[in-house]
Design an enzyme around this catalytic site. Structure first.
Site, PDB file in Angstrom:
ATOM      1  CG  ASP A  11      59.390  78.864 103.007  1.00 35.20           C
ATOM      2  OD1 ASP A  11      58.541  77.951 102.982  1.00 35.20           O
ATOM      3  OD2 ASP A  11      60.296  78.976 102.170  1.00 35.20           O
ATOM      4  CG  ASP A 105      55.876  75.678 101.146  1.00 35.85           C
ATOM      5  OD1 ASP A 105      55.632  76.457 100.200  1.00 35.85           O
ATOM      6  OD2 ASP A 105      56.874  74.941 101.169  1.00 35.85           O
ATOM      7  CD  GLU A 106      57.764  80.641  99.428  1.00 33.75           C
ATOM      8  OE1 GLU A 106      58.340  81.740  99.575  1.00 33.75           O
ATOM      9  OE2 GLU A 106      57.810  79.977  98.382  1.00 33.75           O
TER      10      GLU A 106
END
Length: 405
Positions: A11, A105-106
């Site tokens: 993350d 974003d993960e």
């Protein structure tokens, strides 16, 4: 013998803020808020310096600015965030056998079996260091035997760190944490659990599975399994997008029907264009309206699979007419297309107009060349800033605060 799974969750820390700081180093070590700049805006992301004041994402911008008056407020730039997200994706794609991009974003990464060659933990460490080195973005990871524990471990590792949870230690690792840490436990579920006296994961671990199922149904069963570190869900490389949507919150509540209809048309028109650009069709249209008293209403209608404005716009406007009947000030409107499938529009011999279809194709070519809003219907001109990235490029667009106009 079945192999021991090795699942990494990565993350990017305060992703939007980190991207802005790469663009402007003067923002380093300062409280940053990214989101809608008006009082109606919402915080999409905030720096750790801002979080010390009690600010969090999804908080009203007005409240955030009251908590931290010295914070620097930025509107955000979807193009920048998309660019950096793609850079990280390329590094991961180049380094691992199987990954799942769960958001902008993960990432989930399956390193099962890689211990025979490299060592999963060392490989995850080297991948994290490579991402930091090549993109300049801080990133954290959790490594365990499943997706749930790894995701929770990443949250505990932040900021810019890493945690490994060995097989057999999942329950002790989870036990002291808040049940709010369990993925899928939102505010409503958390309140329900608190009402039952359940605040820590250890309490769920001590409860019989049947009791959780009886109290919270299927959701309770899932929570019990996750609390006990049980999660067999696989890492899936590709997700088929099932819906696209957009909505607008107004700076000032309005009863201007002409403005409301115009923005509704513009949103529907833009989403229909995105369908055609992604070679998709929709079979279900939903309209949403929120009044100034925060009463929110939605209504949907099934349609034959289509992506043409001539088929979609009348349905959207009909739903608008059905829901806008209170003559109260309107705070928000939204349009959503769901039940998406792959394919182009199937011409109907008796109902479709050849001229309209050719016109639609010509307009789309102009939009491809000059931008989404280069050619618009006169009825949709009230909306000055509706625009979207292609939602079918393999990832959902960044969730940014609504535009002001």
């Amino acid at each position: 013998m079945s192999e021991e799974r090795a699942i990494v969750h990565m993350d990017l820390d305060t992703f939007f803020v980190s991207c802005e700081r790469l663009q402007d180093s003067r923002l380093n070590h300062k409280p940053i808020l990214i989101g809608g700049t008006s009082d109606r805006g919402v915080v999409a992301s905030c720096s750790y310096e801002a979080r010390k004041f009690g600010i969090h994402s999804a908080m009203p911008m007005r409240m955030a600015k009251q908590l931290c008056p010295e914070a620097i407020v930025l509107r955000g730039n979807a193009a920048t965030y998309s660019k950096y997200s793609n850079l990280v994706t390329e590094v991961i794609k180049d380094s691992v056998p199987l990954y799942e991009k769960s958001s902008v974003d993960e990432f989930f990464i399956d390193l099962t079996g890689m211990d025979k060659f490299f060592g999963c933990h060392q490989m995850a460490i080297e991948l994290r260091q490579r991402i930091i080195r090549e993109t300049g973005l801080p990133i954290s990871f959790g490594l365990s035997t499943n997706k749930t524990v790894s995701k929770i471990a990443t949250g505990q590792a932040k900021p810019n760190n890493q945690i490994r949870v060995f097989k057999g230690t999942e329950k002790p690792f989870l036990a002291p944490l808040s049940v709010r840490k369990i993925p899928m436990v939102g505010e409503v579920t958390y309140k329900s659990l608190c009402d039952l006296g359940i605040k820590k994961i250890v309490t769920v671990q001590q409860m019989p599975m049947q009791l959780m199922h009886k109290v919270l149904g299927k959701n309770g069963l899932s929570i019990w399994k996750k609390a006990n570190g049980i999660d067999n869900s696989p890492v899936i490389q590709y997700h088929e997008r099932k819906s696209i949507s957009t909505e607008r919150t107004f700076d000032k509540d309005t009863t201007d029907v002409k403005k409301l209809k115009s923005i509704t048309i513009a949103m529907a028109e833009n989403l229909a264009y995105q369908l055609r650009r992604g070679n998709k069709l929709t079979a279900c249209i939903t309209f949403k309206i929120r009044y100034s008293d925060f009463q929110t209403y939605t209504q949907q209608q099934k349609i034959p699979y289509s992506s043409l404005d001539s088929s979609i716009l009348p349905v959207v406007l009909n739903l608008f007419e059905k829901l806008y009947n209170r003559r109260l000030l309107v705070r928000l409107i939204g349009v959503r297309f769901s039940h998406l499938v792959e394919g182009g529009h199937q011409i109907n011999l008796f109902e479709d107009n050849e001229k309209l279809i050719r016109l639609s194709l010509a307009i789309d070519k102009m939009r491809e060349r000059y931008g989404d809003r280069s050619v618009i219907s006169a009825a949709g001109m009230e909306a000055k800033s509706i625009s979207r990235w292609n939602p079918f490029s393999g990832e959902p667009p960044p969730l940014l605060p609504n535009r002001r106009r």
